[in-house]
Scaffold this active site. Structure first.
Site, PDB file in Angstrom:
ATOM      1  N   LYS A 161      42.826  41.001  33.161  1.00  0.00           N
ATOM      2  CA  LYS A 161      43.014  40.732  31.596  1.00  0.00           C
ATOM      3  C   LYS A 161      42.546  42.047  30.826  1.00  0.00           C
ATOM      4  O   LYS A 161      41.306  42.227  31.122  1.00  0.00           O
ATOM      5  CB  LYS A 161      42.324  39.764  31.121  1.00  0.00           C
ATOM      6  CG  LYS A 161      42.293  39.416  29.698  1.00  0.00           C
ATOM      7  CD  LYS A 161      41.925  37.918  29.050  1.00  0.00           C
ATOM      8  CE  LYS A 161      41.779  37.899  27.337  1.00  0.00           C
ATOM      9  NZ  LYS A 161      41.377  36.620  26.928  1.00  0.00           N
ATOM     10  N   LYS A 197      47.534  40.600  31.699  1.00  0.00           N
ATOM     11  CA  LYS A 197      47.779  40.331  30.230  1.00  0.00           C
ATOM     12  C   LYS A 197      47.191  41.479  29.744  1.00  0.00           C
ATOM     13  O   LYS A 197      46.213  42.054  30.056  1.00  0.00           O
ATOM     14  CB  LYS A 197      47.227  39.151  30.158  1.00  0.00           C
ATOM     15  CG  LYS A 197      46.926  38.758  28.534  1.00  0.00           C
ATOM     16  CD  LYS A 197      45.987  37.749  28.209  1.00  0.00           C
ATOM     17  CE  LYS A 197      45.905  37.305  26.732  1.00  0.00           C
ATOM     18  NZ  LYS A 197      44.813  36.486  26.568  1.00  0.00           N
TER      19      LYS A 197
HETATM   20  C1  PBG Z   1      40.540  34.528  24.946  1.00  0.00           C
HETATM   21  C2  PBG Z   1      42.025  34.606  24.894  1.00  0.00           C
HETATM   22  C3  PBG Z   1      42.668  35.668  24.044  1.00  0.00           C
HETATM   23  C4  PBG Z   1      44.132  35.353  24.250  1.00  0.00           C
HETATM   24  C5  PBG Z   1      44.075  34.439  25.188  1.00  0.00           C
HETATM   25  N1  PBG Z   1      43.053  33.989  25.558  1.00  0.00           N
HETATM   26  C6  PBG Z   1      41.942  36.509  23.096  1.00  0.00           C
HETATM   27  C7  PBG Z   1      41.109  37.460  23.551  1.00  0.00           C
HETATM   28  O1  PBG Z   1      40.644  37.643  24.561  1.00  0.00           O
HETATM   29  O2  PBG Z   1      40.562  37.892  22.558  1.00  0.00           O
HETATM   30  C8  PBG Z   1      44.924  36.325  23.659  1.00  0.00           C
HETATM   31  C9  PBG Z   1      46.306  35.615  23.556  1.00  0.00           C
HETATM   32  C10 PBG Z   1      47.219  36.272  22.611  1.00  0.00           C
HETATM   33  O3  PBG Z   1      46.838  37.162  21.954  1.00  0.00           O
HETATM   34  O4  PBG Z   1      48.407  35.780  22.296  1.00  0.00           O
HETATM   35  N2  PBG Z   1      40.177  32.978  25.257  1.00  0.00           N
END
Ligand code: PBG
Length: 322
Positions: free
Chosen positions: A195, A248
């Protein structure tokens, strides 16, 4: 091979031929639909940063899930937005929080829809970070029991799978350990393994009110410049017991998806995040591009890169186009 004997255009001559030689297919089962759940009843409030998406109370989440299932949908991912936030994100493990309540309603109305829950602290902490903090430092090991407790609360409510997105080191192992000890050894974990610290989460953070109050997430999420490191993260999560791994965002990281695909035989998910969706929607709404064609092309691109599963806000629309 030589021209004019080899003519690639022969098999493009009509739609039947094109379909026969098509290498990549998008199926209903490939898509996981992320939704945002809030406390209350009869709440279905449009999210301004994500046109077409809503804040849903558990009863409304249930109705949407039923509609999605009837249209052929297979899986949903739930993000919770609680009433109260505090330093440790304690409401994340609330057995009567919006996620737990929504899981129950959805499993009741659509028992054969897979319900996956996002596990993280950022939606539940007052400071918006994904872990506990000490001053401006995001603590790692101290965060793990809180994540595991949240995962257990979701599973107790009936979640079919949990998906940790916090990027703390060791969280898959911590969650696996608590689930196993609590009689849920059969419940799988989909880990947000690679991520990245991405600007494409912008619309999500507005939707979840989870923008960090100070600093940013670069101390725990990955540097967008790094590809090899993704394999390191994947290997660690698999060693800790992850069943499905994830990359991601998706679109700007197709090379990483392919790298991971070639690296492990395990199921691979990719998350087409809020900013990717918003770009398509806004460009489509402005008339700059054909929304449907661009959306389908973005999904096929992610599958072609090697993803088995795609988390996408486009899921309901894409289903209607298949
Ligand atoms: C954090 C989380 C995020 C997303 C999914 N889980 C945001 C982040 O890390 O700031 C992003 C998902 C998206 O942008 O569609 N729990």
């Amino acid at each position: 091979m030589s021209w004019p004997i080899d003519r690639p255009r022969r098999v493009r001559d009509n739609q039947a031929l094109r379909e026969m030689v098509s290498e990549t297919h998008l199926r209903a089962e490939d898509m996981i639909y992320p939704i945002f759940v809030v406390p209350g009843r009869h709440v279905k409030k449009p999210i301004s940063s994500l046109p077409g998406q809503y804040h849903l109370s558990p009863d409304e989440a249930g109705l949407l899930a039923l509609e999605f299932r009837r249209a052929g949908g297979r899986a949903m991912m739930l993000f919770g937005i609680p009433e109260r936030k505090d330093e440790t994100g304690s409401s994340g493990a609330d057995p009567h929080g919006p996620v737990a309540d929504s899981v129950k309603v959805i499993k009741d109305l659509a028992p054969d829809l897979a319900v996956i829950t996002d596990v993280c602290l950022c939606e539940y902490t007052s400071h918006g970070h994904c872990g506990l903090v000490d001053g401006h430092r995001v603590l790692n090991d101290e965060t793990l029991p809180h994540l595991a407790a949240q995962a257990l609360a979701h599973v107790r409510a009936g979640a079919d799978m949990v998906a940790p997105s916090d990027m703390m080191d060791g969280r898959v192992g911590a969650i696996r350990g608590l689930l196993d000890k609590s009689g849920y050894g059969h419940v799988p974990i989909m880990s947000y393994s690679a991520k990245y610290a991405s600007a494409f989460y912008g619309p999500f953070r507005l939707a979840a009110d989870s923008t960090p109050a100070f600093g940013d997430r670069r101390g725990y999420q990955m540097d967008p410049a790094n590809r090899r490191e993704a394999l390191f993260e994947i290997d660690l999560d698999l060693a800790e017991g992850a069943d499905i791994v994830m990359v991601k965002p998706a679109g700007p990281y197709l090379d990483v998806i392919r790298e991971v695909r070639n690296h492990t035989p395990r199921p691979l998910a990719a998350y087409q995040v809020s900013g990717e969706y918003a770009m398509l929607k806004l460009a489509g709404d402005s008339g700059a591009l054909d929304f449907k064609r661009a959306a389908m092309e973005s999904l096929i691109g992610i599958k072609r890169a090697g993803a088995d599963l795609i988390l996408t806000y486009l899921a309901p629309e894409a289903l209607s186009w298949l």
